[in-house]
Design a protein around this motif. Sequence first.
Motif, PDB file in Angstrom:
ATOM      1  N   THR A  63     -34.009  -2.528 -44.608  1.00  0.00           N
ATOM      2  CA  THR A  63     -34.272  -3.183 -43.338  1.00  0.00           C
ATOM      3  C   THR A  63     -34.321  -4.694 -43.566  1.00  0.00           C
ATOM      4  OG1 THR A  63     -36.671  -3.164 -43.581  1.00  0.00           O
ATOM      5  CG2 THR A  63     -35.644  -1.233 -42.523  1.00  0.00           C
ATOM      6  N   VAL A  64     -34.116  -5.430 -42.499  1.00  0.00           N
ATOM      7  CA  VAL A  64     -34.156  -6.884 -42.595  1.00  0.00           C
ATOM      8  C   VAL A  64     -35.505  -7.344 -43.132  1.00  0.00           C
ATOM      9  CG1 VAL A  64     -34.259  -8.988 -41.175  1.00  0.00           C
ATOM     10  CG2 VAL A  64     -32.390  -7.331 -40.864  1.00  0.00           C
ATOM     11  N   GLU A  65     -36.580  -6.753 -42.653  1.00  0.00           N
ATOM     12  CA  GLU A  65     -37.910  -7.159 -43.101  1.00  0.00           C
ATOM     13  C   GLU A  65     -38.081  -6.956 -44.600  1.00  0.00           C
ATOM     14  OE1 GLU A  65     -42.447  -6.817 -41.462  1.00  0.00           O
ATOM     15  OE2 GLU A  65     -41.145  -5.070 -41.216  1.00  0.00           O
ATOM     16  N   ARG A  66     -37.587  -5.842 -45.127  1.00  0.00           N
ATOM     17  CA  ARG A  66     -37.712  -5.593 -46.564  1.00  0.00           C
ATOM     18  C   ARG A  66     -36.803  -6.526 -47.358  1.00  0.00           C
ATOM     19  NH1 ARG A  66     -37.514   0.414 -48.570  1.00  0.00           N
ATOM     20  NH2 ARG A  66     -38.221  -0.706 -50.431  1.00  0.00           N
ATOM     21  N   LEU A  67     -35.618  -6.816 -46.819  1.00  0.00           N
ATOM     22  CA  LEU A  67     -34.716  -7.729 -47.511  1.00  0.00           C
ATOM     23  C   LEU A  67     -35.316  -9.130 -47.589  1.00  0.00           C
ATOM     24  CD1 LEU A  67     -32.008  -8.376 -48.818  1.00  0.00           C
ATOM     25  CD2 LEU A  67     -31.038  -8.682 -46.533  1.00  0.00           C
ATOM     26  N   VAL A  68     -35.844  -9.613 -46.478  1.00  0.00           N
ATOM     27  CA  VAL A  68     -36.483 -10.933 -46.485  1.00  0.00           C
ATOM     28  C   VAL A  68     -37.689 -10.923 -47.429  1.00  0.00           C
ATOM     29  CG1 VAL A  68     -37.688 -12.655 -45.070  1.00  0.00           C
ATOM     30  CG2 VAL A  68     -35.662 -11.483 -44.171  1.00  0.00           C
ATOM     31  N   GLY A  69     -38.371  -9.794 -47.494  1.00  0.00           N
ATOM     32  CA  GLY A  69     -39.529  -9.676 -48.373  1.00  0.00           C
ATOM     33  C   GLY A  69     -39.200  -9.828 -49.839  1.00  0.00           C
TER      34      GLY A  69
ATOM     35  N   HIS B 171     -50.920 -12.426 -47.351  1.00  0.00           N
ATOM     36  CA  HIS B 171     -50.354 -13.770 -47.500  1.00  0.00           C
ATOM     37  C   HIS B 171     -48.825 -13.698 -47.557  1.00  0.00           C
ATOM     38  CE1 HIS B 171     -50.081 -17.953 -48.770  1.00  0.00           C
ATOM     39  NE2 HIS B 171     -49.269 -17.562 -49.743  1.00  0.00           N
ATOM     40  N   ASP B 172     -48.303 -12.702 -48.285  1.00  0.00           N
ATOM     41  CA  ASP B 172     -46.852 -12.531 -48.381  1.00  0.00           C
ATOM     42  C   ASP B 172     -46.267 -12.130 -47.034  1.00  0.00           C
ATOM     43  OD1 ASP B 172     -46.730 -12.835 -51.352  1.00  0.00           O
ATOM     44  OD2 ASP B 172     -47.927 -11.000 -51.282  1.00  0.00           O
ATOM     45  N   ALA B 173     -46.951 -11.214 -46.335  1.00  0.00           N
ATOM     46  CA  ALA B 173     -46.459 -10.770 -45.028  1.00  0.00           C
ATOM     47  C   ALA B 173     -46.380 -11.932 -44.054  1.00  0.00           C
ATOM     48  CB  ALA B 173     -47.365  -9.669 -44.475  1.00  0.00           C
ATOM     49  N   ALA B 174     -47.338 -12.839 -44.126  1.00  0.00           N
ATOM     50  CA  ALA B 174     -47.312 -14.006 -43.244  1.00  0.00           C
ATOM     51  C   ALA B 174     -46.140 -14.915 -43.589  1.00  0.00           C
ATOM     52  CB  ALA B 174     -48.636 -14.768 -43.357  1.00  0.00           C
ATOM     53  N   ALA B 175     -45.861 -15.073 -44.879  1.00  0.00           N
ATOM     54  CA  ALA B 175     -44.727 -15.888 -45.301  1.00  0.00           C
ATOM     55  C   ALA B 175     -43.410 -15.274 -44.831  1.00  0.00           C
ATOM     56  CB  ALA B 175     -44.728 -16.054 -46.820  1.00  0.00           C
ATOM     57  N   ILE B 176     -43.309 -13.959 -44.879  1.00  0.00           N
ATOM     58  CA  ILE B 176     -42.101 -13.260 -44.422  1.00  0.00           C
ATOM     59  C   ILE B 176     -41.905 -13.473 -42.928  1.00  0.00           C
ATOM     60  CG2 ILE B 176     -41.086 -10.972 -44.087  1.00  0.00           C
ATOM     61  CD1 ILE B 176     -42.569 -10.196 -46.748  1.00  0.00           C
TER      62      ILE B 176
ATOM     63  N   ARG C 152     -26.175 -11.578 -40.893  1.00  0.00           N
ATOM     64  CA  ARG C 152     -26.481 -11.408 -42.312  1.00  0.00           C
ATOM     65  C   ARG C 152     -26.740 -12.763 -42.978  1.00  0.00           C
ATOM     66  NH1 ARG C 152     -22.612  -8.367 -43.320  1.00  0.00           N
ATOM     67  NH2 ARG C 152     -21.087  -9.878 -44.083  1.00  0.00           N
ATOM     68  N   ALA C 153     -25.956 -13.777 -42.628  1.00  0.00           N
ATOM     69  CA  ALA C 153     -26.144 -15.103 -43.212  1.00  0.00           C
ATOM     70  C   ALA C 153     -27.525 -15.654 -42.879  1.00  0.00           C
ATOM     71  CB  ALA C 153     -25.048 -16.047 -42.717  1.00  0.00           C
ATOM     72  N   ARG C 154     -27.977 -15.455 -41.652  1.00  0.00           N
ATOM     73  CA  ARG C 154     -29.297 -15.957 -41.255  1.00  0.00           C
ATOM     74  C   ARG C 154     -30.417 -15.172 -41.929  1.00  0.00           C
ATOM     75  NH1 ARG C 154     -30.136 -15.189 -35.839  1.00  0.00           N
ATOM     76  NH2 ARG C 154     -28.193 -14.083 -35.472  1.00  0.00           N
ATOM     77  N   VAL C 155     -30.212 -13.876 -42.131  1.00  0.00           N
ATOM     78  CA  VAL C 155     -31.216 -13.059 -42.818  1.00  0.00           C
ATOM     79  C   VAL C 155     -31.338 -13.497 -44.272  1.00  0.00           C
ATOM     80  CG1 VAL C 155     -31.686 -10.734 -43.676  1.00  0.00           C
ATOM     81  CG2 VAL C 155     -31.049 -11.069 -41.292  1.00  0.00           C
TER      82      VAL C 155
ATOM     83  N   ALA D 167     -38.493 -17.449 -47.423  1.00  0.00           N
ATOM     84  CA  ALA D 167     -39.718 -16.692 -47.684  1.00  0.00           C
ATOM     85  C   ALA D 167     -40.335 -17.032 -49.034  1.00  0.00           C
ATOM     86  CB  ALA D 167     -39.438 -15.192 -47.604  1.00  0.00           C
ATOM     87  N   VAL D 168     -39.547 -17.576 -49.944  1.00  0.00           N
ATOM     88  CA  VAL D 168     -40.107 -17.998 -51.237  1.00  0.00           C
ATOM     89  C   VAL D 168     -41.133 -19.105 -51.033  1.00  0.00           C
ATOM     90  CG1 VAL D 168     -39.557 -18.863 -53.541  1.00  0.00           C
ATOM     91  CG2 VAL D 168     -37.904 -17.416 -52.341  1.00  0.00           C
ATOM     92  N   GLU D 169     -40.902 -19.931 -50.022  1.00  0.00           N
ATOM     93  CA  GLU D 169     -41.740 -21.107 -49.755  1.00  0.00           C
ATOM     94  C   GLU D 169     -41.843 -21.998 -50.985  1.00  0.00           C
ATOM     95  OE1 GLU D 169     -45.380 -19.806 -47.767  1.00  0.00           O
ATOM     96  OE2 GLU D 169     -44.258 -19.743 -45.869  1.00  0.00           O
TER      97      GLU D 169
END
Length: 265
Positions: free
Chosen positions: A92-98, A114-119, A144-147, A154-156
């Motif tokens: 899922t997009v959320e897991r990929l960004v994670g 804290h990680d969930a907030a960064a995502i 896909r490019a934006r994801v 998300a690394v911040e």
Amino acid sequence: MVMLELDRVCVALGRRQVLSGVSATFGAGALVGIVGPNGAGKSTLARAMLALVPAQGRVLIDSSDVAAMRRDDLARRIAYLPQGQTLHWPLTVERLVGLGRLPHLGPMSRIGPHDAAAIDRAMTRADVLDLRQRVATELSGGERARVLLARALAVEAPTLIADEPLASLDPGHQIDVMDLLRAQAHDGALVIAVLHDLTMAARYCDRLLLIDQGRLVADGTPADVLTNGHLRDVYGIEAEVHLGGAWPTVTPLARSPLTAPSKSM
């Protein structure tokens, strides 16, 4: 305040000398564009900053040699958006960004609040929050490019290197991405982007590096770099350049009769 230094960086891939003696220093709070013709060495320079290719010379981040750093430590300092990534796993997009949070997690650690907030922040900034439950392999090229940009955000990290972040994006989302990269820089990050669109580079970047045949040809403001002489010598084109006012433009007109285009490397 992050500081990234290139000291006479040279890269040879096989028998090809791809980069030759590139030196520059970058500080926080700037959006830096790397421009130049196809095959000039732009992407190789971006990869050298991350020690992803063997290089001579030195790349330092806050006085530490990136080639000697632990990979997780470097990944916390520099987020990287490579070009042309292919997705193989139906996340899922959320897991990929994670996945952007992995440099911050220890072995067997789980995503915490804290990680969930960064995502969430990253998905919001990249305008993909409404895609969070979609399967990433089923997205359009632009989505896909934006994801993938959101994953890097998300690394911040204090530094972001983006290699051709506008590829596959429609004009509206190109503007959105450049707005985002400029905002990241003006919020205090160092953002370095490999770009082909010279008008976007002129409008958004605080500084440009012009690379040709592995060498640094010019380094300065868009007005210093995007001159008719440089465009003629490096790209082999005649262009209409308007860099004053609110909407700078660089419009290629024709191949220059005075110079041949640079040879690909």
